[in-house]
Design an enzyme around this catalytic site. Structure first.
Site, PDB file in Angstrom:
ATOM      1  N   GLY A 134       0.690 -11.204  -4.487  1.00 24.70           N
ATOM      2  CA  GLY A 134       1.430 -11.072  -5.707  1.00 24.70           C
ATOM      3  C   GLY A 134       2.544 -11.684  -5.972  1.00 24.70           C
ATOM      4  CE  LYS A 177     -14.254  -8.188  -0.466  1.00 20.96           C
ATOM      5  NZ  LYS A 177     -13.769  -9.044   0.461  1.00 20.96           N
ATOM      6  CB  CYS A 185     -10.455 -15.800   6.195  1.00 23.65           C
ATOM      7  SG  CYS A 185     -10.262 -13.839   5.991  1.00 23.65           S
TER       8      CYS A 185
END
Length: 310
Positions: free
Chosen positions: A220, A45, A131
């Site tokens: 995705g 992580k 991020c």
């Protein structure tokens, strides 16, 4: 028999597939599930200096074609992941793992990397410059002047293998400008791409996640064409010593094959891993090998980067 072995820098991996940072990597229990799967490695992580709870829930939502999330970097802190990695170096010295880091400021970035440099960690470090989910914090990699300044400072003291996680770029000029910056430094790898920032998914008349009034990173199936474009654009532009990890839209062995065809040396799986669990590595590896055998490819190098044009 076809092999999915690969290399990043001087490190060899038995399989080119691994998790993407953020999925099945929050704690030791999740990381051990990746170790016990068919994956070739894992990445932790993304760690901040201190423990973070992340954004308020709901902050993740599955869709038919992927997901939207605004997690806000929930993690157990730098010391937790470094401690676990140092343990694994003793118990599994034959394996190499990736340590993902992000500083919430440039000062914190230097604190984290100096601590890695001073530690006994022998694996690969991935600095997240992409991020999109921390309120008030821009993505550093979209500011190439700041990126160049930061990397210049980092490589003054950081001598271990380092890669950077990148957001998607969408303009050919940006590919050129980013590659020109990256080629100035002894980077071991780049990882492209992180989720496409600030998408919006609506259910009936309401957003589906709470943070940022529903805005979040899209992952995705939606992002595979963008991910492939980034992998190949940088493969064309980067010096050969900087390898590429392809991330985005990997649902099948065919998707992994396309990432490698575009130039990736390893392939990370995020949304599909979240939906199916670590057994996904076995399925996608078998599908990838089947494609390789059908085409007569024995190794990844037989077709890596050899995308054909019309």
């Amino acid at each position: 028999m076809s092999s999915t072995k690969t290399k990043i820098g001087n490190y060899e991996f038995q399989n080119c597939l691994m998790n993407a940072a953020g999925v099945y990597c929050y704690n030791r229990e999740e990381l051990e599930k990746i170790i016990n799967s068919e994956a070739g490695s894992f990445v932790t992580k993304t760690a901040t200096l201190n423990i973070r709870e992340g954004n308020p829930s709901p902050r993740y939502y599955d869709t038919n074609l992927g997901c939207i999330n605004s997690m806000g970097l929930p993690n157990l802190g730098f010391d937790y992941y470094l401690g676990y990695l140092l343990e694994l170096q003793k118990t599994m010295p034959e394996c190499t793992f990736f340590f993902s880091l992000v500083g919430l400021s440039q000062e914190e970035t230097h604190i984290l990397l100096k601590r890695v440099q001073e530690s006994e960690f022998k694996g690969l470090t991935e600095l997240n410059l992409s991020c999109p989910n921390v309120p008030g914090k821009p993505q550093i990699a979209y500011d190439l002047e700041t990126t160049e300044k930061l990397l210049t400072e980092i490589f003054n003291y950081f001598k271990k293998p380092l890669g950077i996680k990148l957001p998607p770029y969408f303009d050919m000029v940006h590919f050129n400008q980013a590659a020109e910056v990256f080629n100035k430094f002894p980077l071991t790898f780049i990882n492209c791409v992180n989720s496409i920032g600030n998408g919006l998914v609506i259910n009936d008349e309401t957003v589906v996640i709470k943070p940022k009034n529903g805005f979040g990173g899209i992952g995705g199936e939606y992002i595979k064409p963008t991910a492939l474009a980034n992998v190949h654009a940088f493969y064309q532009r980067l010096k050969p010593s900087i390898q590429i990890i392809g991330t985005g839209g990997v649902l099948t062995g065919r998707d992994a094959f396309e990432h490698i065809l575009c130039g990736a040396s390893m392939v990370q799986i995020g949304t599909t891993l979240q939906k199916e669990g670590p057994e996904v590595f076995k399925r996608i590896t078998e599908e990838l090998k089947a494609i390789m055998e059908e085409k007569g490819y024995k190794t990844l190098e037989d077709f890596r980067g050899k995308l054909k044009y019309l």
